[in-house]
Design a protein around this motif. Sequence first.
Motif, PDB file in Angstrom:
ATOM      1  N   PHE A 221      -0.709 -34.234 -15.993  1.00 33.83           N
ATOM      2  CA  PHE A 221      -0.521 -35.097 -17.149  1.00 33.83           C
ATOM      3  C   PHE A 221       0.731 -34.608 -17.869  1.00 33.83           C
ATOM      4  O   PHE A 221       1.232 -33.527 -17.584  1.00 33.83           O
ATOM      5  CB  PHE A 221      -1.749 -34.972 -18.073  1.00 33.83           C
ATOM      6  CG  PHE A 221      -1.816 -35.979 -19.186  1.00 33.83           C
ATOM      7  CD1 PHE A 221      -2.173 -37.282 -18.926  1.00 33.83           C
ATOM      8  CD2 PHE A 221      -1.547 -35.604 -20.491  1.00 33.83           C
ATOM      9  CE1 PHE A 221      -2.250 -38.210 -19.955  1.00 33.83           C
ATOM     10  CE2 PHE A 221      -1.617 -36.525 -21.516  1.00 33.83           C
ATOM     11  CZ  PHE A 221      -1.966 -37.834 -21.250  1.00 33.83           C
ATOM     12  N   HIS A 222       1.260 -35.397 -18.749  1.00 29.20           N
ATOM     13  CA  HIS A 222       2.406 -34.988 -19.557  1.00 29.20           C
ATOM     14  C   HIS A 222       3.588 -34.591 -18.671  1.00 29.20           C
ATOM     15  O   HIS A 222       4.284 -33.603 -18.912  1.00 29.20           O
ATOM     16  CB  HIS A 222       2.007 -33.827 -20.464  1.00 29.20           C
ATOM     17  CG  HIS A 222       2.848 -33.731 -21.714  1.00 29.20           C
ATOM     18  ND1 HIS A 222       3.094 -34.803 -22.534  1.00 29.20           N
ATOM     19  CD2 HIS A 222       3.515 -32.680 -22.264  1.00 29.20           C
ATOM     20  CE1 HIS A 222       3.862 -34.420 -23.532  1.00 29.20           C
ATOM     21  NE2 HIS A 222       4.142 -33.141 -23.404  1.00 29.20           N
ATOM     22  N   LEU A 223       3.787 -35.380 -17.609  1.00 27.35           N
ATOM     23  CA  LEU A 223       4.903 -35.134 -16.706  1.00 27.35           C
ATOM     24  C   LEU A 223       6.187 -35.724 -17.281  1.00 27.35           C
ATOM     25  O   LEU A 223       6.162 -36.621 -18.127  1.00 27.35           O
ATOM     26  CB  LEU A 223       4.610 -35.757 -15.342  1.00 27.35           C
ATOM     27  CG  LEU A 223       3.391 -35.199 -14.593  1.00 27.35           C
ATOM     28  CD1 LEU A 223       3.045 -36.091 -13.409  1.00 27.35           C
ATOM     29  CD2 LEU A 223       3.639 -33.768 -14.137  1.00 27.35           C
ATOM     30  N   ALA A 224       7.322 -35.202 -16.830  1.00 23.33           N
ATOM     31  CA  ALA A 224       8.615 -35.752 -17.246  1.00 23.33           C
ATOM     32  C   ALA A 224       8.693 -37.224 -16.826  1.00 23.33           C
ATOM     33  O   ALA A 224       8.067 -37.641 -15.832  1.00 23.33           O
ATOM     34  CB  ALA A 224       9.745 -34.945 -16.618  1.00 23.33           C
ATOM     35  N   SER A 235       7.178 -30.743 -15.418  1.00 28.06           N
ATOM     36  CA  SER A 235       6.134 -30.921 -16.414  1.00 28.06           C
ATOM     37  C   SER A 235       6.682 -30.650 -17.804  1.00 28.06           C
ATOM     38  O   SER A 235       7.434 -29.692 -18.015  1.00 28.06           O
ATOM     39  CB  SER A 235       4.969 -29.968 -16.133  1.00 28.06           C
ATOM     40  OG  SER A 235       4.067 -29.947 -17.217  1.00 28.06           O
ATOM     41  N   ASN A 236       6.289 -31.479 -18.741  1.00 27.98           N
ATOM     42  CA  ASN A 236       6.666 -31.238 -20.134  1.00 27.98           C
ATOM     43  C   ASN A 236       5.870 -30.096 -20.759  1.00 27.98           C
ATOM     44  O   ASN A 236       6.161 -29.687 -21.880  1.00 27.98           O
ATOM     45  CB  ASN A 236       6.482 -32.508 -20.960  1.00 27.98           C
ATOM     46  CG  ASN A 236       7.544 -33.544 -20.651  1.00 27.98           C
ATOM     47  OD1 ASN A 236       8.679 -33.206 -20.326  1.00 27.98           O
ATOM     48  ND2 ASN A 236       7.177 -34.819 -20.723  1.00 27.98           N
ATOM     49  N   TYR A 237       4.869 -29.590 -20.030  1.00 25.66           N
ATOM     50  CA  TYR A 237       4.196 -28.381 -20.491  1.00 25.66           C
ATOM     51  C   TYR A 237       5.085 -27.151 -20.290  1.00 25.66           C
ATOM     52  O   TYR A 237       5.105 -26.243 -21.108  1.00 25.66           O
ATOM     53  CB  TYR A 237       2.884 -28.169 -19.729  1.00 25.66           C
ATOM     54  CG  TYR A 237       1.790 -29.152 -20.067  1.00 25.66           C
ATOM     55  CD1 TYR A 237       1.297 -29.260 -21.367  1.00 25.66           C
ATOM     56  CD2 TYR A 237       1.236 -29.970 -19.086  1.00 25.66           C
ATOM     57  CE1 TYR A 237       0.282 -30.148 -21.679  1.00 25.66           C
ATOM     58  CE2 TYR A 237       0.217 -30.862 -19.390  1.00 25.66           C
ATOM     59  CZ  TYR A 237      -0.253 -30.941 -20.680  1.00 25.66           C
ATOM     60  OH  TYR A 237      -1.257 -31.824 -20.989  1.00 25.66           O
ATOM     61  N   TRP A 238       5.813 -27.115 -19.142  1.00 22.17           N
ATOM     62  CA  TRP A 238       6.560 -25.921 -18.755  1.00 22.17           C
ATOM     63  C   TRP A 238       8.065 -26.101 -18.918  1.00 22.17           C
ATOM     64  O   TRP A 238       8.804 -25.128 -18.931  1.00 22.17           O
ATOM     65  CB  TRP A 238       6.230 -25.541 -17.307  1.00 22.17           C
ATOM     66  CG  TRP A 238       4.760 -25.459 -17.024  1.00 22.17           C
ATOM     67  CD1 TRP A 238       4.031 -26.272 -16.211  1.00 22.17           C
ATOM     68  CD2 TRP A 238       3.842 -24.511 -17.566  1.00 22.17           C
ATOM     69  NE1 TRP A 238       2.709 -25.901 -16.195  1.00 22.17           N
ATOM     70  CE2 TRP A 238       2.558 -24.812 -17.031  1.00 22.17           C
ATOM     71  CE3 TRP A 238       3.955 -23.441 -18.458  1.00 22.17           C
ATOM     72  CZ2 TRP A 238       1.420 -24.080 -17.355  1.00 22.17           C
ATOM     73  CZ3 TRP A 238       2.813 -22.721 -18.783  1.00 22.17           C
ATOM     74  CH2 TRP A 238       1.567 -23.030 -18.228  1.00 22.17           C
ATOM     75  N   THR A 239       8.548 -27.304 -18.990  1.00 23.43           N
ATOM     76  CA  THR A 239       9.965 -27.667 -19.201  1.00 23.43           C
ATOM     77  C   THR A 239      10.908 -26.734 -18.439  1.00 23.43           C
ATOM     78  O   THR A 239      10.849 -26.646 -17.217  1.00 23.43           O
ATOM     79  CB  THR A 239      10.284 -27.699 -20.715  1.00 23.43           C
ATOM     80  OG1 THR A 239      10.057 -26.414 -21.295  1.00 23.43           O
ATOM     81  CG2 THR A 239       9.432 -28.749 -21.418  1.00 23.43           C
ATOM     82  N   HIS A 256      -3.580 -28.092 -10.424  1.00 21.57           N
ATOM     83  CA  HIS A 256      -3.610 -29.151 -11.429  1.00 21.57           C
ATOM     84  C   HIS A 256      -5.034 -29.669 -11.632  1.00 21.57           C
ATOM     85  O   HIS A 256      -5.738 -29.979 -10.664  1.00 21.57           O
ATOM     86  CB  HIS A 256      -2.728 -30.333 -11.004  1.00 21.57           C
ATOM     87  CG  HIS A 256      -1.311 -29.955 -10.727  1.00 21.57           C
ATOM     88  ND1 HIS A 256      -0.449 -29.500 -11.697  1.00 21.57           N
ATOM     89  CD2 HIS A 256      -0.594 -29.968  -9.559  1.00 21.57           C
ATOM     90  CE1 HIS A 256       0.736 -29.243 -11.155  1.00 21.57           C
ATOM     91  NE2 HIS A 256       0.677 -29.528  -9.863  1.00 21.57           N
ATOM     92  N   HIS A 257      -5.390 -29.772 -12.900  1.00 18.38           N
ATOM     93  CA  HIS A 257      -6.649 -30.412 -13.276  1.00 18.38           C
ATOM     94  C   HIS A 257      -6.352 -31.889 -13.509  1.00 18.38           C
ATOM     95  O   HIS A 257      -5.623 -32.237 -14.433  1.00 18.38           O
ATOM     96  CB  HIS A 257      -7.193 -29.739 -14.535  1.00 18.38           C
ATOM     97  CG  HIS A 257      -8.454 -30.335 -15.075  1.00 18.38           C
ATOM     98  ND1 HIS A 257      -9.350 -31.030 -14.294  1.00 18.38           N
ATOM     99  CD2 HIS A 257      -8.986 -30.329 -16.325  1.00 18.38           C
ATOM    100  CE1 HIS A 257     -10.360 -31.426 -15.036  1.00 18.38           C
ATOM    101  NE2 HIS A 257     -10.154 -31.022 -16.270  1.00 18.38           N
ATOM    102  N   HIS A 261      -5.173 -41.257 -16.164  1.00 23.87           N
ATOM    103  CA  HIS A 261      -4.413 -41.826 -17.260  1.00 23.87           C
ATOM    104  C   HIS A 261      -3.551 -42.953 -16.708  1.00 23.87           C
ATOM    105  O   HIS A 261      -3.559 -43.232 -15.498  1.00 23.87           O
ATOM    106  CB  HIS A 261      -3.561 -40.761 -17.967  1.00 23.87           C
ATOM    107  CG  HIS A 261      -2.615 -40.017 -17.064  1.00 23.87           C
ATOM    108  ND1 HIS A 261      -1.290 -40.340 -16.931  1.00 23.87           N
ATOM    109  CD2 HIS A 261      -2.831 -38.952 -16.246  1.00 23.87           C
ATOM    110  CE1 HIS A 261      -0.713 -39.508 -16.071  1.00 23.87           C
ATOM    111  NE2 HIS A 261      -1.621 -38.657 -15.643  1.00 23.87           N
ATOM    112  N   GLN A 262      -2.797 -43.595 -17.579  1.00 25.92           N
ATOM    113  CA  GLN A 262      -2.100 -44.824 -17.188  1.00 25.92           C
ATOM    114  C   GLN A 262      -1.115 -44.597 -16.053  1.00 25.92           C
ATOM    115  O   GLN A 262      -1.000 -45.414 -15.136  1.00 25.92           O
ATOM    116  CB  GLN A 262      -1.360 -45.405 -18.404  1.00 25.92           C
ATOM    117  CG  GLN A 262      -0.689 -46.748 -18.132  1.00 25.92           C
ATOM    118  CD  GLN A 262      -0.068 -47.340 -19.376  1.00 25.92           C
ATOM    119  OE1 GLN A 262      -0.068 -46.721 -20.430  1.00 25.92           O
ATOM    120  NE2 GLN A 262       0.450 -48.551 -19.263  1.00 25.92           N
TER     121      GLN A 262
END
Length: 638
Positions: A221-224, A235-239, A256-257, A261-262
């Motif tokens: 989730f929260h991927l670029a 990933s925008n978690y680790w940038t 990855h968990h 999502h959309q």
Amino acid sequence: MVNFGKKITLQLLMQPVGEQTTFFVWDSRGTPPVGNWLHVDWRGGDNELSIPSWVEKQSESLRTRFLAWLYELGEAKVGGCRVVDHLEIRPGFSYWWMTLLAEKSYAKSDRLYDAVRLLALEELVTEKSVKAIILATHDRTLARVFRLWCVRAGLTFECRWLGRNMEVYSFSRRFFNGLPLPIQAVAYLLRHVWKRWALCQEGAVSDTAFLGEITFVDYLFHLAPNAISSGHYRSNYWTDLGDVLKKYGVRVNCLHHYVGHQAIPTARRAREVIAAFNHSAAGQEYHIALDGVFGWSVIMGAVRDYLRILMKGICLRGARRYFVFQQSNLNLWPLFKDDWGASMFGATAMENCLFLNLFEHMLSRLPRQNLGVYLQENQGWERAFVYAWKAASHGRLIGVPHTCINFWDMRFFADINIYKSNGRNDCPNPDVVALNGPVAKAAFLSGGYPADRVTDVEALRYLYLADFCILQDSLRSPSPSVIRVLILGDYITSVTRQQMQWLSDAAQSLPLHYHFWVKPHPASPIKANDYPSLRLQIVEGSLGNLLSDFDVAYTSNTTSAAVDAYSVGLPVVSMVDGETFNMSPLKGLDGVTYVAGPRELAQALLGAARYREVKKANFFNLDKRLLRWRRLLGLDEN
């Protein structure tokens, strides 16, 4: 005129009770009736006796008391054995740490705020020498807690019903909630099998598939923005940390968990995305979903563990008597019995058992890892992960709270005794917690977290702020012709609607040169046509490209986007609706105004527009060289 429903009276008012000794607790947004009593707002407001306001004034002591009670609940002895020890499900690992009670998540346990409000109200009752309480509410569970409390405290009690709860649930949810808890658990398991089976690679996953000696655990989730379309993982978690690891030639395993999502709506699509990431990684990274080891052995193990927990839950029926606070007359069992039941017998219990078995199967196949790094939110599944990691004899484990630490997000806080080893069934914690700035570090340390188990790192999710030109006084001076207000929406639709309604009402008191733009949360879209009086404009794109165009930021109570605005010098106005804790990540900092209604919002916007640059705290570590991260991961700084 308020029309009350049926009254339920515990002790009739045989003699008139004076105004100064009767509390009329008003659990509604409407206008309370006038009477011979002291009016107490349960949901907030301008009243002097506002329970949400009292919670904020006494926040330190109330949080400490509540966390101490939870610790004592786990330590309570039933049949001569601690609750924590009763729930030992693996040698040295207690299932207690995976329960909703131990997790303390405001998103999963909707009665946490009620518990803290009750503590605050009890303090007020003692301070004011109150003899009688009248509760006006639609909440039968809350009424039961009040009744039990008044019985124990010797207070006169009367309940006045305001009608049914207006919250409407879907038929499917009402049907599911009406099922016996063990049936809910089975239904959850079947649904999980149906939804996640496409991710199963049990026969294909072996220890030779994993590449590196460092494992990262996060959400798919929260991927670029272009990560999925290009097939290149970012990933925008680790940038920028990913680029640093590639530069140093560090090969990593990425676990990855998957949460639907959309962008990745199905497990089949998640499998395709992960395959693309592996194909483009060229041997630098190996990606796999946690459900990659999902199979019959995991299912059978989860069912066995669930049955064990169910039997333990039956044996712990006597634990309900420990839901009474020490040195208090409050009995919180009615508030938390659903959390207890779900954790011991229901869908939550089955979900936790699946997590435990998934991590055990995954980490037992993983070659010994020197280092593990995971996103830390202290959810139940993380406790299973930490246990399984250490049980498999892997190396050092680093927890990374990836966003802001909110004062009332009690997942990150605990009674100080939890950090002391009992020698058996201790709370599973990482070896070190990597904190992204001075504010987060101060929050952890003030909450009693051991100083030798925290370290400083750069705020990976907020590195773009390092490139942001700090607004100068001359730039911050607002335009004489237009005051530009940026509205940052919440991810919860109901909160966003209330946020916008308050602004619509407040705008009637604002000059015409106030103009409004809104950046909705992706999970909670906003239509400009729904608020014609605001002449609203929708904006998209990253906050880093937007903030310099505005004079004031208006945010919901929980959004971390408020920190972005604060960090670049914008005055921030944040709503506090009285329905839950003040979850603002900026709580306690200068330059932030909290409002409890449209009138206060209008005043705050008028005042905030006159500010120049806000004097802000040093919130994040923003060195783009990532020297702290390099040092933590043992990379050569030269």
